[in-house]
Design an enzyme around this catalytic site. Structure first.
Site, PDB file in Angstrom:
ATOM      1  N   HIS A  35     -28.986 -12.888 -20.989  1.00  0.00           N
ATOM      2  CA  HIS A  35     -28.471 -12.168 -19.912  1.00  0.00           C
ATOM      3  C   HIS A  35     -27.790 -12.787 -18.896  1.00  0.00           C
ATOM      4  O   HIS A  35     -27.485 -11.849 -17.939  1.00  0.00           O
ATOM      5  CB  HIS A  35     -29.437 -10.974 -19.865  1.00  0.00           C
ATOM      6  CG  HIS A  35     -29.190  -9.669 -19.478  1.00  0.00           C
ATOM      7  ND1 HIS A  35     -29.147  -9.174 -18.175  1.00  0.00           N
ATOM      8  CD2 HIS A  35     -28.428  -8.658 -20.267  1.00  0.00           C
ATOM      9  CE1 HIS A  35     -28.527  -7.763 -18.198  1.00  0.00           C
ATOM     10  NE2 HIS A  35     -27.992  -7.879 -19.415  1.00  0.00           N
ATOM     11  N   LYS A  76     -24.919 -14.230 -16.292  1.00  0.00           N
ATOM     12  CA  LYS A  76     -23.526 -13.764 -16.124  1.00  0.00           C
ATOM     13  C   LYS A  76     -23.226 -14.667 -14.998  1.00  0.00           C
ATOM     14  O   LYS A  76     -23.270 -14.193 -13.797  1.00  0.00           O
ATOM     15  CB  LYS A  76     -23.528 -12.291 -15.751  1.00  0.00           C
ATOM     16  CG  LYS A  76     -24.148 -11.256 -16.758  1.00  0.00           C
ATOM     17  CD  LYS A  76     -24.318  -9.824 -16.124  1.00  0.00           C
ATOM     18  CE  LYS A  76     -24.831  -9.166 -17.217  1.00  0.00           C
ATOM     19  NZ  LYS A  76     -26.289  -9.339 -17.304  1.00  0.00           N
ATOM     20  N   ASP A 112     -13.950 -25.861 -12.081  1.00  0.00           N
ATOM     21  CA  ASP A 112     -13.705 -26.971 -11.492  1.00  0.00           C
ATOM     22  C   ASP A 112     -14.928 -27.717 -10.655  1.00  0.00           C
ATOM     23  O   ASP A 112     -14.646 -28.602  -9.902  1.00  0.00           O
ATOM     24  CB  ASP A 112     -12.501 -26.891 -10.439  1.00  0.00           C
ATOM     25  CG  ASP A 112     -11.272 -26.741 -11.395  1.00  0.00           C
ATOM     26  OD1 ASP A 112     -11.000 -27.229 -12.714  1.00  0.00           O
ATOM     27  OD2 ASP A 112     -10.262 -26.196 -10.780  1.00  0.00           O
TER      28      ASP A 112
END
Length: 194
Positions: free
Chosen positions: A143, A145, A150
């Site tokens: 789950h 996110k 860079d």
């Protein structure tokens, strides 16, 4: 009403925690293109924190959701070396188009999703374009996110890259510039990607 109040209280707590860290909080605007040197990435403290919120009741080109998505797309367009995406669900075409474009210009793009979402349309398109897309290969729900761009820009919060998540749910997604935090999240990403 109780759900909205809890969500508002949680978001208020996140913003308060950010403010109490002593970081520079900026109003949402166009992100600064990443230009760190390799040495600076390893020792860079948090230099900016910008929280973004979705608002299902507001639509249009200046809605909070549109401002958030435009900021993410701008960071993808500015990426020079790498973009790592850990996302439970992923169906937003404009996000996958931006990742495909980044990959085509030579940016190393890697995506890890929950294994149950691997066959979604936009993930197949990205794999066909040569982007490394993997399922988390675990039975439990992945789950996470977050995005690492860079090695110095970190996005994290509650937003899934799905139309429903962006347009119908109340979410927060925070943009932080910090080589140290980005490196910590990238370690977690590497654990999932192997």
């Amino acid at each position: 009403m109780v759900k909205k109040r809890r969500f508002f209280t949680w978001n208020l707590s996140v913003v308060a925690a950010i403010l109490l860290t002593g970081c520079d909080v900026q109003a949402p605007s166009a992100p600064v293109p990443p230009t760190p040197s390799a040495a600076a990435v390893q020792t860079q403290p948090v230099s900016s924190v910008v929280p973004y919120f979705t608002d299902p009741g507001v639509r249009g080109s200046h809605s909070p959701t549109r401002v958030l998505l435009d900021a993410i797309l701008s960071d993808f367009d500015s990426a020079r070396n790498s973009i790592d995406v850990a996302m439970y669900n992923f169906t937003l075409r404009e996000i996958s188009d931006a990742l495909i474009a980044a990959s085509q210009r030579g940016v190393a793009v890697r995506v890890v999703v929950d294994s149950n979402t691997l066959e979604k349309l936009d993930l197949r398109r990205m794999k066909q374009a040569g982007i490394y897309v993997l399922g988390d290969r675990r039975e439990s729900l992945m789950h996470n996110k977050f995005l690492v761009i860079d090695g110095r820009i970190l996005w994290t919060g509650s937003l899934n890259f799905s139309a429903y998540g962006a347009e119908n749910d109340e979410n927060v997604f925070v943009r932080l510039e910090s080589g140290d935090l980005a490196a910590n999240y990238r370690l977690k990403f590497d654990e999932m990607f192997i």
